[in-house]
Design a protein around this motif. Structure first.
Motif, PDB file in Angstrom:
ATOM      1  N   GLU A 467       0.830  -1.203   0.000  1.00 60.61           N
ATOM      2  CA  GLU A 467       0.000   0.000   0.000  1.00 60.61           C
ATOM      3  C   GLU A 467       0.869   1.259   0.000  1.00 60.61           C
ATOM      4  N   LEU A 468       1.870   1.300   0.874  1.00 66.41           N
ATOM      5  CA  LEU A 468       2.703   2.496   1.000  1.00 66.41           C
ATOM      6  C   LEU A 468       3.529   2.779  -0.253  1.00 66.41           C
ATOM      7  N   LEU A 469       3.983   1.709  -0.920  1.00 68.81           N
ATOM      8  CA  LEU A 469       4.832   1.885  -2.094  1.00 68.81           C
ATOM      9  C   LEU A 469       4.032   2.075  -3.377  1.00 68.81           C
ATOM     10  N   ASP A 470       2.710   1.957  -3.277  1.00 73.65           N
ATOM     11  CA  ASP A 470       1.865   2.119  -4.456  1.00 73.65           C
ATOM     12  C   ASP A 470       1.975   3.561  -4.972  1.00 73.65           C
ATOM     13  N   PRO A 471       2.219   3.736  -6.294  1.00 71.46           N
ATOM     14  CA  PRO A 471       2.348   5.093  -6.846  1.00 71.46           C
ATOM     15  C   PRO A 471       1.127   5.972  -6.621  1.00 71.46           C
ATOM     16  N   LYS A 472      -0.029   5.371  -6.275  1.00 68.56           N
ATOM     17  CA  LYS A 472      -1.234   6.183  -6.093  1.00 68.56           C
ATOM     18  C   LYS A 472      -1.082   7.194  -4.953  1.00 68.56           C
ATOM     19  N   TYR A 473      -0.178   6.914  -4.014  1.00 70.69           N
ATOM     20  CA  TYR A 473       0.041   7.853  -2.930  1.00 70.69           C
ATOM     21  C   TYR A 473       0.873   9.056  -3.374  1.00 70.69           C
ATOM     22  N   GLY A 474       1.507   8.941  -4.529  1.00 67.76           N
ATOM     23  CA  GLY A 474       2.281  10.063  -5.036  1.00 67.76           C
ATOM     24  C   GLY A 474       3.672  10.185  -4.453  1.00 67.76           C
ATOM     25  N   MET A 475       4.054   9.291  -3.538  1.00 69.71           N
ATOM     26  CA  MET A 475       5.382   9.375  -2.938  1.00 69.71           C
ATOM     27  C   MET A 475       6.446   8.757  -3.842  1.00 69.71           C
ATOM     28  N   PHE A 476       6.018   7.788  -4.654  1.00 73.58           N
ATOM     29  CA  PHE A 476       6.976   7.076  -5.489  1.00 73.58           C
ATOM     30  C   PHE A 476       6.471   7.038  -6.927  1.00 73.58           C
ATOM     31  N   ARG A 477       7.403   6.891  -7.824  1.00 70.23           N
ATOM     32  CA  ARG A 477       7.096   6.757  -9.243  1.00 70.23           C
ATOM     33  C   ARG A 477       7.560   5.392  -9.720  1.00 70.23           C
ATOM     34  N   TYR A 478       6.711   4.733 -10.495  1.00 68.86           N
ATOM     35  CA  TYR A 478       7.025   3.396 -11.004  1.00 68.86           C
ATOM     36  C   TYR A 478       7.569   3.510 -12.430  1.00 68.86           C
ATOM     37  N   TYR A 479       8.699   2.816 -12.686  1.00 72.74           N
ATOM     38  CA  TYR A 479       9.328   2.836 -14.003  1.00 72.74           C
ATOM     39  C   TYR A 479       9.085   1.494 -14.699  1.00 72.74           C
ATOM     40  N   GLU A 480       8.335   1.540 -15.787  1.00 75.01           N
ATOM     41  CA  GLU A 480       7.922   0.321 -16.486  1.00 75.01           C
ATOM     42  C   GLU A 480       9.106  -0.499 -16.984  1.00 75.01           C
ATOM     43  N   ASP A 481      10.114   0.179 -17.585  1.00 73.84           N
ATOM     44  CA  ASP A 481      11.227  -0.548 -18.214  1.00 73.84           C
ATOM     45  C   ASP A 481      12.012  -1.383 -17.210  1.00 73.84           C
ATOM     46  N   SER A 482      12.250  -0.822 -16.038  1.00 71.22           N
ATOM     47  CA  SER A 482      13.070  -1.520 -15.042  1.00 71.22           C
ATOM     48  C   SER A 482      12.234  -2.199 -13.972  1.00 71.22           C
ATOM     49  N   ARG A 483      10.935  -1.880 -13.911  1.00 73.44           N
ATOM     50  CA  ARG A 483      10.036  -2.395 -12.871  1.00 73.44           C
ATOM     51  C   ARG A 483      10.520  -2.025 -11.473  1.00 73.44           C
ATOM     52  N   LEU A 484      11.117  -0.851 -11.382  1.00 73.49           N
ATOM     53  CA  LEU A 484      11.607  -0.351 -10.111  1.00 73.49           C
ATOM     54  C   LEU A 484      10.867   0.929  -9.753  1.00 73.49           C
ATOM     55  N   ILE A 485      10.981   1.360  -8.492  1.00 72.43           N
ATOM     56  CA  ILE A 485      10.344   2.596  -8.061  1.00 72.43           C
ATOM     57  C   ILE A 485      11.409   3.553  -7.535  1.00 72.43           C
ATOM     58  N   TRP A 486      11.076   4.849  -7.587  1.00 71.19           N
ATOM     59  CA  TRP A 486      11.956   5.872  -7.050  1.00 71.19           C
ATOM     60  C   TRP A 486      11.083   6.983  -6.480  1.00 71.19           C
ATOM     61  N   PHE A 487      11.695   7.822  -5.651  1.00 73.13           N
ATOM     62  CA  PHE A 487      10.960   8.894  -5.003  1.00 73.13           C
ATOM     63  C   PHE A 487      10.430   9.884  -6.034  1.00 73.13           C
ATOM     64  N   SER A 488       9.183  10.268  -5.884  1.00 75.24           N
ATOM     65  CA  SER A 488       8.582  11.229  -6.788  1.00 75.24           C
ATOM     66  C   SER A 488       9.125  12.621  -6.502  1.00 75.24           C
ATOM     67  N   ASP A 489       9.361  13.398  -7.587  1.00 68.75           N
ATOM     68  CA  ASP A 489       9.877  14.752  -7.393  1.00 68.75           C
ATOM     69  C   ASP A 489       8.783  15.716  -6.930  1.00 68.75           C
ATOM     70  N   LYS A 490       7.517  15.287  -7.084  1.00 67.32           N
ATOM     71  CA  LYS A 490       6.403  16.100  -6.603  1.00 67.32           C
ATOM     72  C   LYS A 490       5.471  15.215  -5.800  1.00 67.32           C
ATOM     73  N   THR A 491       5.297  15.534  -4.541  1.00 65.48           N
ATOM     74  CA  THR A 491       4.400  14.760  -3.687  1.00 65.48           C
ATOM     75  C   THR A 491       3.720  15.685  -2.698  1.00 65.48           C
ATOM     76  N   PHE A 492       2.458  15.351  -2.408  1.00 65.00           N
ATOM     77  CA  PHE A 492       1.693  16.145  -1.459  1.00 65.00           C
ATOM     78  C   PHE A 492       1.666  15.493  -0.082  1.00 65.00           C
ATOM     79  N   GLU A 493       2.342  14.383   0.057  1.00 59.20           N
ATOM     80  CA  GLU A 493       2.373  13.692   1.344  1.00 59.20           C
ATOM     81  C   GLU A 493       3.419  14.339   2.242  1.00 59.20           C
ATOM     82  N   ASP A 494       3.118  14.367   3.556  1.00 54.42           N
ATOM     83  CA  ASP A 494       4.086  14.953   4.475  1.00 54.42           C
ATOM     84  C   ASP A 494       5.149  13.926   4.843  1.00 54.42           C
TER      85      ASP A 494
END
Length: 556
Positions: A467-494
């Motif tokens: 749930e926490l790593l799901d991109p829907k929260y806006g904290m992380f971005r999912y990269y299709e090519d590598s199937r990896l996630i990284w921190f989103s440059d824009k997030t509204f979460e504290d």
């Protein structure tokens, strides 16, 4: 729910219905039929195989099963037939109605006959190559009549997809290959050979001779190929729950492979194999123990000696010196090897000693380990890990005599709702003191009576991290090519939510639970204050990384 039929040329699986086809192309169905997926013009279940009437007279060469629908291919007409649940259009009939008997899938189907008539527009006709069915989807591979080849026929085995049996003739064939050229055949048995829970049905002496004939110094390329296959393909895919009792033969026979006894392969093959063995569920492990219990003493001793050698090898490394960053994995390796020996010792004692008990002694321990200092270190580690629990117990005991002192639970208890697992966990953990994070975690799902003996806790970590790593929260971005996630440059979460992820990871570590984190290596480098490289960018964003490399060389 029906059982899956195991037959010679079966290619598709379904959890709702079973199919059988004879070599003449007739189709029999049986099992669940609530949506008409059996094709008998009814929604009745069938406990015995029953021939599909509407397909009689047609030779069916392919069948594909979805969740509750079925497709069949008749090469003489080039047509695809479907039946069963159609609510999502998965039958391809032009409607969302269910079909209780085979119905033609819409399309300009053209049968393959080796030639294309000159009077048709080949762009508007399709020759089917192969059909597929998913959960609520169906699709087919096709080609234009002028370019088509014969469709697949499941009645005829594809030699390239068959499982091979290892025997002396096959190994001799492999050894006859020129140096540097290794055949790709895979070895296995294709029948049960009297395999059961008490007896493996394996001729262990023959297995040992075949292994030694296969792994020879004169043919290093074959040894390297086998080692690479074991390390990268086979052992990592072993699961705690096996699909069939035959799969346990691998655990029985692999210790006979000379590659296992090579110290160069201890950390890449022997220890991962031991880890898979230790992680076996109770039922398959019991079967393996039964098989071990009837081994000849020299064969049983070989397995014991293998993991004793692994322990000695690890202890020698320990004496030389293990970097602090590698001590955790070293301890894990050592624990695995000793755990395997513990299991083998249990089998030995239950069967009245296949080998003498002193064969389990590791005499090198007294030379490689300072028992006194090691014991002191162990006590200190135990004391540190139990500090939070002890403090809670002491406070609880004091509260019996001094009512002013509030009692404390020796465990960290999380009461959460499945539908609001993140919010509930945050609410509790925000109010939790840092020292309480080191207490054993107990998880309670609201409305469920399950007692947390470890399984509920593992499920909690799985659900909340997903749930926490799901991109829907806006904290992380999912990269299709590598199937990896990284921190989103824009997030509204504290920052609290990011802090919660760190707390959850810490709790997982303290509670010996593995969590799946799809981060690139760059994150761990940053945690260790090491500078990421261009290769790390290529791992996360392969296309961008290649572009940067070309740009650096003047290509872009």
């Amino acid at each position: 729910m029906s059982k899956v039929v195991k037959w010679r040329q079966w290619r598709s699986k379904s959890d709702k219905q079973n199919y059988y086809r004879n070599q003449e192309g007739g189709v029999f169905t049986f099992g669940a039929g609530g949506y008409g997926q059996l094709g008998h013009n009814s929604t009745s279940h069938e406990i015995n195989p029953r021939k599909v009437f509407e397909l009689m007279g047609s030779i069916v060469t392919q069948i594909a099963c979805g969740r509750q629908h079925t497709s069949a291919f008749v090469p003489s007409s080039g047509r695809i037939y479907s039946f069963g649940l159609g609510g999502n259009g998965q039958l391809g009939t032009g409607s969302t109605s269910n079909r209780k008997s085979p119905f033609t899938v819409k399309g300009n189907w053209f049968p393959y006959n080796g030639q294309c008539p000159p009077d048709i527009d080949s762009e508007e006709y399709f020759c089917v190559k192969r059909i597929f069915s998913g959960g609520d989807q169906s699709f087919s591979h096709y080609s234009n009549p002028q370019n088509c080849g014969p469709p697949d026929d499941f009645r005829c085995p594809d030699p390239s997809r068959q499982i091979w049996t290892v025997n002396e003739a096959l190994i001799q064939k492999w050894l006859s290959y020129p140096s540097g050229r290794v055949p790709v055949e895979i070895a296995n048995n294709d029948d049960h050979y009297r395999t059961g829970t008490r007896f493996s049905g394996v001729d262990m002496n023959a297995a040992r001779l075949l292994f030694h004939k296969l792994i020879q110094p004169d043919h290093p390329q074959i040894s390297q190929q086998v080692a690479a296959s074991l390390e990268k393909n086979l052992i990592p895919k072993l699961t705690s729950s096996l699909p069939d009792v035959e799969a346990l033969r691998f655990y029985l026979t692999l210790p006979e492979c000379p590659l296992m006894s090579d110290s160069n392969n201890f950390t890449t093959i022997a220890i991962p194999f031991g880890t898979a063995l230790v992680n076996l569920e109770k039922a398959p492990l019991k079967v393996l123990e039964n098989w071990w219990s009837v081994l000849e003493p020299p064969l049983f001793l070989k397995i014991v000696e293998l993991f004793k050698e692994v322990v000695v090898h690890l202890l020698k490394l320990y004496k030389i010196g293990i970097p602090p960053s590698e001590r955790r994995i070293f301890n894990s390796f050592l624990h695995t090897a000793l755990k395997v020996l513990e299991i083998l010792h249990r089998v030995n004692e239950k069967t009245g000693q296949i080998i003498q008990y002193d064969k389990f002694y590791i005499h090198e321990v007294q030379e490689l380990i300072d028992i006194r200092n090691d014991y002191i270190n162990w006590v200190q580690q135990q004391a540190y890990g139990m500090m939070a629990i002890d403090q809670a117990h002491r406070q609880n005991v004091s509260s019996l005599f001094l009512p002013v002192i509030e009692s404390v639970n020796p465990c960290l208890i999380l009461v959460v709702r499945r539908e609001n697992i993140v919010g509930d966990a945050m609410e509790v953990l925000r109010k939790t003191k840092n020292i309480d994070y080191k207490k054993p975690l107990k998880v309670i799902f609201v409305g469920e009576d399950a007692v947390d003996a470890g399984g509920v806790r593992k499920e909690f970590f799985l659900l909340i991290m997903r749930e926490l790593l799901d991109p829907k929260y806006g904290m992380f971005r999912y990269y299709e090519d590598s199937r990896l996630i990284w921190f989103s440059d824009k997030t509204f979460e504290d920052s609290d939510l990011f802090h919660l992820i760190g707390v959850i990871c810490g709790l997982a570590i303290y509670n010996f639970t593995i969590v799946d984190l799809h981060f690139p290596l760059a994150l761990y480098k940053k945690l260790l204050k090491k500078k990421p490289s261009l290769d790390d960018l290529k791992e996360l964003m392969p296309d961008v990384g290649r572009l940067v490399v070309k740009g650096g060389k003047g290509g872009v």
